[in-house]
Motif scaffolding. Structure first.
Motif, PDB file in Angstrom:
ATOM      1  N   GLU A 121      -1.498   6.240   3.568  1.00 48.46           N
ATOM      2  CA  GLU A 121      -2.554   5.787   2.909  1.00 48.46           C
ATOM      3  C   GLU A 121      -3.441   5.682   1.617  1.00 48.46           C
ATOM      4  O   GLU A 121      -2.842   5.588   0.411  1.00 48.46           O
ATOM      5  CB  GLU A 121      -2.980   4.997   3.389  1.00 48.46           C
ATOM      6  CG  GLU A 121      -3.668   3.333   2.790  1.00 48.46           C
ATOM      7  CD  GLU A 121      -4.220   2.154   3.247  1.00 48.46           C
ATOM      8  OE1 GLU A 121      -4.786   2.573   4.374  1.00 48.46           O
ATOM      9  OE2 GLU A 121      -3.612   0.627   2.950  1.00 48.46           O
ATOM     10  N   VAL A 122      -3.998   7.400   2.086  1.00 46.79           N
ATOM     11  CA  VAL A 122      -5.165   7.492   0.727  1.00 46.79           C
ATOM     12  C   VAL A 122      -4.933   9.183  -0.425  1.00 46.79           C
ATOM     13  O   VAL A 122      -5.762   9.607  -0.833  1.00 46.79           O
ATOM     14  CB  VAL A 122      -6.746   7.378   0.467  1.00 46.79           C
ATOM     15  CG1 VAL A 122      -6.206   5.868   1.294  1.00 46.79           C
ATOM     16  CG2 VAL A 122      -7.193   8.122   1.562  1.00 46.79           C
ATOM     17  N   MET A 143      -4.418   6.758   7.702  1.00 47.82           N
ATOM     18  CA  MET A 143      -5.373   8.059   6.336  1.00 47.82           C
ATOM     19  C   MET A 143      -4.887   8.369   5.752  1.00 47.82           C
ATOM     20  O   MET A 143      -4.515   8.457   4.450  1.00 47.82           O
ATOM     21  CB  MET A 143      -6.758   8.116   6.713  1.00 47.82           C
ATOM     22  CG  MET A 143      -7.644   7.996   6.090  1.00 47.82           C
ATOM     23  SD  MET A 143      -9.212   7.903   6.258  1.00 47.82           S
ATOM     24  CE  MET A 143      -9.959   8.053   7.831  1.00 47.82           C
ATOM     25  N   ASP A 199      -6.516  -0.638  -1.739  1.00 46.09           N
ATOM     26  CA  ASP A 199      -5.567   0.575  -2.235  1.00 46.09           C
ATOM     27  C   ASP A 199      -5.747   1.671  -0.371  1.00 46.09           C
ATOM     28  O   ASP A 199      -4.873   2.221  -0.398  1.00 46.09           O
ATOM     29  CB  ASP A 199      -6.101   2.236  -3.074  1.00 46.09           C
ATOM     30  CG  ASP A 199      -5.395   2.092  -4.799  1.00 46.09           C
ATOM     31  OD1 ASP A 199      -4.564   2.249  -4.804  1.00 46.09           O
ATOM     32  OD2 ASP A 199      -6.483   1.650  -5.631  1.00 46.09           O
ATOM     33  N   SER A 200      -6.627   0.380   0.226  1.00 46.39           N
ATOM     34  CA  SER A 200      -6.088   0.957   1.833  1.00 46.39           C
ATOM     35  C   SER A 200      -6.377   0.068   2.780  1.00 46.39           C
ATOM     36  O   SER A 200      -7.618  -0.138   3.327  1.00 46.39           O
ATOM     37  CB  SER A 200      -7.878   1.995   1.491  1.00 46.39           C
ATOM     38  OG  SER A 200      -8.565   1.276   1.317  1.00 46.39           O
ATOM     39  N   TRP A 236     -11.910   2.317  -1.685  1.00 54.17           N
ATOM     40  CA  TRP A 236     -11.463   2.898  -1.021  1.00 54.17           C
ATOM     41  C   TRP A 236     -11.368   4.285  -0.501  1.00 54.17           C
ATOM     42  O   TRP A 236     -10.292   5.313   0.430  1.00 54.17           O
ATOM     43  CB  TRP A 236      -9.587   2.865  -2.071  1.00 54.17           C
ATOM     44  CG  TRP A 236      -9.963   3.671  -2.987  1.00 54.17           C
ATOM     45  CD1 TRP A 236     -10.293   2.940  -4.324  1.00 54.17           C
ATOM     46  CD2 TRP A 236      -9.542   4.828  -3.340  1.00 54.17           C
ATOM     47  NE1 TRP A 236     -10.392   3.846  -5.707  1.00 54.17           N
ATOM     48  CE2 TRP A 236     -10.550   5.008  -4.711  1.00 54.17           C
ATOM     49  CE3 TRP A 236     -10.054   6.448  -2.779  1.00 54.17           C
ATOM     50  CZ2 TRP A 236      -9.838   6.287  -5.639  1.00 54.17           C
ATOM     51  CZ3 TRP A 236      -9.903   7.100  -3.096  1.00 54.17           C
ATOM     52  CH2 TRP A 236     -10.548   7.364  -4.694  1.00 54.17           C
ATOM     53  N   SER A 261       1.069  -1.118  -0.101  1.00 50.48           N
ATOM     54  CA  SER A 261       0.014  -0.007   0.093  1.00 50.48           C
ATOM     55  C   SER A 261       0.656   1.455   0.022  1.00 50.48           C
ATOM     56  O   SER A 261       1.643   0.985   0.926  1.00 50.48           O
ATOM     57  CB  SER A 261      -0.516   0.234   1.511  1.00 50.48           C
ATOM     58  OG  SER A 261      -1.403   1.081   1.598  1.00 50.48           O
ATOM     59  N   PRO A 306     -12.327   5.510   3.560  1.00 47.82           N
ATOM     60  CA  PRO A 306     -11.513   3.980   3.890  1.00 47.82           C
ATOM     61  C   PRO A 306     -11.588   3.471   5.142  1.00 47.82           C
ATOM     62  O   PRO A 306     -11.615   2.007   5.271  1.00 47.82           O
ATOM     63  CB  PRO A 306      -9.567   4.438   3.543  1.00 47.82           C
ATOM     64  CG  PRO A 306      -9.579   5.469   4.458  1.00 47.82           C
ATOM     65  CD  PRO A 306     -10.698   6.170   3.574  1.00 47.82           C
TER      66      PRO A 306
END
Ligand code: NAP
Length: 520
Positions: free
Chosen positions: A121-122, A118, A208-209, A180, A53, A183
């Motif tokens: 990650e996104v 978060m 993606d998450s 995602w 990721s 997420p």
């Protein structure tokens, strides 16, 4: 017990909150690159397939790695989930709700930690990530309250000589397949709705998450949820997700994501396969092509506010919300004025690293970036490019997937960029002859998720209430930012099954009713 109240958002103008998020970001970064397992019945599993990721703001930064589950792990998980169902379905509703209340407390305590992960990650900025965590807390709290209301016998009419009861029971094993873009919130909402109603879950997070899915599992474990009630299976949507959808032992699928995948799931789930004893239930919440209508009956002094609401709706989280405004329909008398106010407001947008809390950050990944840029190229042939239209270049921008906020004017209502969901920062501006024409244009897509109307005319507001065919209609405000328990959320037509997440009817999708009649 206190009644449900939405969780307040964090005030990032306060020094102590700025320090807390910065510390959490540093701490998350120190823990980058670790490898996390599949979790079935509380046991950790590893496979020979691993996926990463990555941080969309710095595409080479590995946030975390995950073992990918395959068919073998899916079979073990489904069997475990059915075993767990045998005890979990017998837990009193009050106890099941108790785990959710507890998990909400854990999440409140770990709020900055989860927000920080978060962000990385996104690519959500602090404010957007914090709102996502607040929404997850709300789902835990709200569905726990809702379950308490649904527990026990429902009211029935009486007849002489019989005792009649009607109550709800769970369905069985639910495959939860979230996107995602929210997420934590959507993943939490769908999963805990299934759990609090007495079902057990196979949770396949979006690729993606996955870290958000892992942290959610950690929170539920900290809250003491028994093993096997939720089983965590990261892996590919196409193969693992498809296998779950087709599996004869899956009782229900709770999906949120794109229209194409949603339609595929709906079709495949409808096929009865050998060994399958039920018709699968499916909820599929899908995309949108959401419109904001600006009428000519507005106050001049409101224009800066209207422009701001349009910008927030179109470009918040880079336009990667199902509710994001992607069409702006303006009645012709005020078209030039509104368009220029929106362009001026767009010029003020700050673009940069979400870890520094800039308003706009990167889009989620390379393939999404390519898709959006491709739509922008199409748009150059269909409308008049008045703002943006390029990938951001140089410095930090070369490290991630940054695209300029983009505005096309004079777009024909039937253009591709006015009809198809573009999951990114692209706004198509369309001219309408009058309010009725604006409504007609707004309704003329396959979708029906959110919409906004700006007008001071009460008759037009009433007309929009009756005629604007969207699941979530907003008047004189932005079209994003639905709050659990306040704005039940879900769309019409190809926006999905309209299960209305965060609403009073949502849990019923995860239940079936049983009637017992005893002759006296
Ligand atoms: P997506 O590509 O459809 O993926 C959603 C989920 O489905 C992911 O977990 C994905 O796994 C999985 N998946 C993909 N192919 C599958 C298959 N054949 N069988 C089973 N599962 C499969 O959507 P996304 O890009 O994550 O999310 C963005 C979309 O969601 C947008 O269209 C947005 O409008 C919509 N959305 C709707 C709502 C709503 O409430 N209506 C809310 C949020 C988002 P992988 O990640 O492993 O591919």
């Amino acid at each position: 017990m206190r009644p449900f109240r939405p969780e307040p958002l964090t005030d990032f103008s306060k020094e102590e909150n700025i320090k807390a998020i910065k510390d959490a970001l540093e701490n998350a970064k120190r823990n980058f690159g670790k490898r996390y397992p599949i979790i079935i019945n509380g046991k950790e599993y590893k496979t020979d397939k691993v996926f990463g990721s990555f941080n969309p703001a710095h595409k080479n930064e590995l946030v975390a790695e995950f073992y990918a589950a395959g068919e073998k792990e899916a079979d073990i998980a489904i069997e475990s989930a059915w075993k767990a169902f045998e005890f979990w379905r017998k837990f009193p509703a009050e106890e099941r709700a108790g785990f959710l209340f507890k998990a909400a407390e854990v999440l409140r305590r770990r709020r900055f930690e989860i927000t920080a992960w978060m962000v990385y990650e996104v690519g959500k900025n602090w404010v957007e990530a914090d709102a996502d965590v607040a929404e997850a807390i709300d789902y835990l709290d709200y569905y726990a309250h809702q379950m308490l209301e649904l527990a026990g016998n429902r009211p029935l009419a009486h007849i002489y000589g019989e005792n009649n009861e009607y109550f709800y029971i769970p369905l069985g094993v639910v495959a939860v397949i979230p996107p995602w873009n929210f997420p934590l919130a959507i993943l939490t909402g769908m999963t805990v709705a299934a759990v609090v109603t007495g079902n057990t879950v196979i949770l396949k997070p979006a690729s993606d998450s996955p870290m958000m899915g892992y942290l959610f599992m950690d929170i539920m474990r900290e809250a003491g949820l028994p093993d096997g009630v939720i089983n965590f299976l990261p892996g590919s949507g196409g193969s693992l997700g498809g296998y779950l959808v087709k599996h004869p032992k899956i009782r229900m699928i709770a999906f949120t994501g794109s229209k194409d995948v949603g339609i595929w799931i709906y079709e495949e789930a409808a096929k009865v396969r050998p060994g399958q004893k039920w018709l699968k239930r499916v909820i599929a919440e899908m995309g949108g092509k959401d419109a904001i209508i600006v009428d000519n009956e507005i106050d001049e002094k409101d224009i800066p506010f209207i422009a701001n609401q349009i910008i927030v709706s179109a470009y918040g989280y880079q336009g990667q919300k199902c509710s994001a405004a992607s069409r702006l329909i303006i009645v012709e008398d005020v078209y030039d004025k509104i368009l220029s106010a929106v362009v001026e407001e767009a010029k003020r947008i700050e673009i940069g690293d979400p870890a520094e809390n800039k308003f706009m950050g990167p889009v989620i990944n390379e393939s999404s970036e390519k898709k959006i840029l491709n739509y922008i190229e199409i748009g150059k042939g269909e409308g008049k490019l008045v703002f943006g239209g390029e990938k951001m270049r140089g410095g930090i921008y070369d490290e991630g997937y940054y695209i300029q906020p983009t505005i096309f004017a004079d777009v024909p209502p039937n253009a591709k960029i006015a009809q198809e969901e573009i999951f990114g920062p692209v706004l198509s501006v369309i001219k309408a002859k009058d309010f009725d024409d604006a409504l007609r244009i707004a309704n003329d897509t396959d979708y029906g998720l959110t919409g906004s109307v700006f007008t001071r005319n009460r008759e037009k507001i009433y007309k929009a209430k009756c005629e604007f065919h969207v699941g979530n209609l907003y008047i004189n405000r932005k079209c994003t930012g639905a709050i659990v328990g306040v704005h039940p959320f879900g769309g019409f037509n190809m926006s999905g099954t309209d299960a209305k997440a965060g609403g009073p009817d949502y849990l019923l999708y995860f239940l079936q009713g049983k009637t017992v009649s005893e002759r006296l």
